[in-house]
Design an enzyme around this catalytic site. Sequence first.
Site, short mmCIF file in Angstrom:
data_model
loop_
_atom_site.label_atom_id
_atom_site.label_comp_id
_atom_site.label_asym_id
_atom_site.label_seq_id
_atom_site.Cartn_x
_atom_site.Cartn_y
_atom_site.Cartn_z
N ASP A 511 2.80 -10.98 -13.80
CA ASP A 511 1.91 -11.69 -14.11
C ASP A 511 1.16 -11.10 -15.37
OD1 ASP A 511 1.55 -13.89 -12.29
OD2 ASP A 511 1.04 -12.44 -10.77
C1 BGC Z 1 -2.58 -7.74 -11.39
C2 BGC Z 1 -1.22 -8.35 -11.12
C3 BGC Z 1 -1.72 -9.56 -10.15
C4 BGC Z 1 -2.40 -10.74 -11.05
C5 BGC Z 1 -2.76 -11.76 -10.68
C6 BGC Z 1 -3.39 -8.69 -12.56
O1 BGC Z 1 -4.77 -8.17 -12.50
O2 BGC Z 1 -2.37 -6.63 -12.28
O3 BGC Z 1 -0.55 -7.49 -10.28
O4 BGC Z 1 -0.45 -10.32 -9.81
O5 BGC Z 1 -3.41 -9.90 -11.56
O6 BGC Z 1 -3.73 -11.77 -9.59
C1 NOJ Z 2 1.18 -8.98 -7.76
C2 NOJ Z 2 1.55 -10.45 -7.58
O1 NOJ Z 2 1.24 -10.53 -6.46
C3 NOJ Z 2 2.89 -10.82 -7.93
O2 NOJ Z 2 3.09 -12.28 -7.76
C4 NOJ Z 2 3.36 -10.51 -9.30
O3 NOJ Z 2 4.76 -10.65 -9.09
C5 NOJ Z 2 3.17 -8.93 -9.42
N1 NOJ Z 2 1.89 -8.55 -9.19
C6 NOJ Z 2 3.67 -8.32 -10.83
O4 NOJ Z 2 2.65 -8.93 -11.56
#
Ligand code: BGC
Ligand code: NOJ
Length: 839
Positions: A511
């Site tokens: 993400d």
């Molecule tokens: C986090 C991710 C997460 C994304 C969406 C980011 O701040 O590092 O792990 O999936 O937010 O909520």
């Molecule tokens: C947490 C999110 O829930 C997941 O969808 C994503 O793949 C990982 N972070 C990596 O960014």
Amino acid sequence: MQYGYFDDDAREYVITRPDTPFPWINYLGCEDFFSLFSNTAGGYCFYRDARMLRLIRYRYNNVPVNAGGRYFYLRDKTAYGDVWTPSWLPMKSVLDRYECRHGMGYSVISSACNGLAFSQLSFVPLGDTCEIHKVTLTNETNAVKNVDMFSFVEFCLWNANDDMTNFQRNLSIGEVEIDGSCIYHITEYRERRNHYAVWAVNSPIDGFDTDRQVFLGLYDGFEAPVTVFNGKSNNSVAAGWSPIGSHHIKAQLAPGESKTYVFILGYCENPEDQKWIRFNQNDLLTTEPPTKYEDGWLKAINKKPAEDLLQKYNTPEAVDGALAALKDYWKNLLSRFTLDPLSLPRHGDKNMARMAGVWNQYQCMVTFNMSRSASYFESGIGRGMGFRDSNQDLLGFVHLVPERARARILDIAATQFPDGSAYHQYQPLTKRGNHDAGTGFNDDPLWLICGVAAYIKETGDYGILDEKVPFNNDEKLSDTLFIHLKRSFDYTVTHKGPHGLPLIGRADWNDCLNLNCFSKTPGESFQTTANYESGIAESVLIAAIFAFVGYDYAEICRRTNRIEETEYAEKEIAAMIGAIDQHGWDGKWFLRAYDAYGKKIGSRECNDGKIFIESNGFAVMAGIGLEDGRALKALDSVKDHLDTKYGIVLLQPAYSEYHPELGEISSYPPGYKENAGIFCHNNPWITIAETRLGRGTRAFETYAKICPAYREDDSDLRKMEPYVYSQMIAGKDAPCYGEAKNSWLTGTAAWAFVSISQYILGVRPVFDGLLIDPCIPSDMKGFTVTRHFRRADYHITVDNSAGVEKGVKSITADGKKLEGTVLPVYGDGKIHKIVVVMG
Ligand code: BGC
Ligand code: NOJ
């Protein structure tokens, strides 16, 4: 240092001191009502949706941490110590004994102080929407004790977001009704709510309080409630401000005597036309609408649902019965995959048995229920169900609750758009896509194929493909689930960039790789902002995922006689692999992506972020480079550059500066989260990839490093619960290298379970049956697994006296030699004895 131990027979984790390095929690509830319950009784509960229907208040990120819960205060005026909280918090009382047992859907806190033993059994019973707290007091002295017990919960005004922000309204709307030992929280019931909460005890009370300020004192905290020190409730009736529920019970206990009380915190609903009861001077009751009656009738809330609920759990015996039913429920669920600890004589493998057999599966069920909504790191007010998250979570629970997995798939698919893209998240209560998060995460569509394939392999239910499912929740746009899968597949085919690799969109699985975002405004969401639609940025990871799930898609097509589609799918997979071969290989490992300028990410040419974990794991999982040595090289590179004592970091070198062209990934300090943290979710991808190379010792090593039980005695550093996976462990670039964070709600749970059960132990559902393909350390002499699969039980004993890492020499099923390594689908409700000899 350890703060507890696993009680494997009881399937409990026993915490032996309350001051754990972070609150260590459990989840209660498996249907519609859920609770977070910490080892000091902290947390909160909600009906279905942690944001919209929260019963009690919890203060995230408070000082001190873990403020809010269901507390009991004890007061014994004759004893030294006088007032204490037997759950340690909130008073941090010095206790003579303390223990908290977190079990499957229940927790028990037991302690002793001043010669008085206390125990609090807490759980959510099957079939009802409440928390039960069975509290027992025992006089352990030789003298009579006169004890005052005060219960305490603080009500949340339902909408948790509003509750913590809209004070100008909220401090005027709190309402309660008190009836005997029942405290009803009825805020907003007068207008549009058809529900209330009840906090009740099954015994007469000596007083109550419902006004927080009166109970605590305006300038006192939970640790010093003035009422408890005074030893007398005030019978306060909350009007606005902050409603609470507190009972006062005076208990006299003879030497050795115990008294048990059942407290219930329940959620109750009434049909719109039966919200109120009306009564007149003669006490005649009716729930009929007011218009029929002349003035003089009084009204009160209709308490019938609460009374029924309280009646049901009125005695300790009834509570014990409900607990027994809950234990049976879990016993049954966990019998679907067991790993016999006695079959694992190697030192340390007991951790494997307790994690794979119990806690890992338990965590998978929690992710099924919670997705990423409510934990001690997820506030319960933000994200709903993630499209990619829920599809991946399914891999971990489909063997436990296949029917519920089926329903989940149909819910998820209904949030897909007709072009195959998908809402990134949807709300569990409404099942509608979340407009704020929107769409455009180009890996999302493929996870639907992944989830459906896992479901079909588990169940053999191809019928699901014919289910009619709406697109974008619009019935008019319904088509079969198969068509949904096709649109998923096609979405990638039709969204490729200059190198023939998939366009990344807003981001892929990572993400934080926001290649079209270019954010320079503080606070702007990296996930939803696109300041620059390059139409160029590509993801090698999506390409690898496409190859991996594409094989399953093609196979589903073949098995449902869609011959042309099978050929088309195979052609597209080959084209994608061709693109990876040509543009996705960096010499020693797989590239990660191309940015909006067409520059490589995850290449030796880069200054930072030269190598990433994800594309290497998934490419090898998809079998890319197995033949020509690239897979081996890639995994060796991962080991050389990314491996650490605590797990494999996501990338190296960590980004040391913010790069607008990369997005959030470079916003994190080095070593945290996606910027070179040990992002546990994708460590199992490497584990699985290693099994494809047949390196069992290495596969196991990568498994064990992130597996929490193996670090139980390192809890001061690791900090999180030793019985559940965390999303992240700080990487080697971080000052707190080795410290875990974000426990419970993570895709790590599902993937870790897949890696250990299907690839290391190698008991893997495939379309035709149960494949046996272990890949284990050579010094692991064997193991025994039982697996429930398509209505039969497989009792599988693997003998590795040959000391190999991979390879099956022979299999006998019920005494007969079996050709090949796929166990047939018996479907006969019987137990089948399978003996596997490796060699
Ligand atoms: C986090 C991710 C997460 C994304 C969406 C980011 O701040 O590092 O792990 O999936 O937010 O909520
Ligand atoms: C947490 C999110 O829930 C997941 O969808 C994503 O793949 C990982 N972070 C990596 O960014």
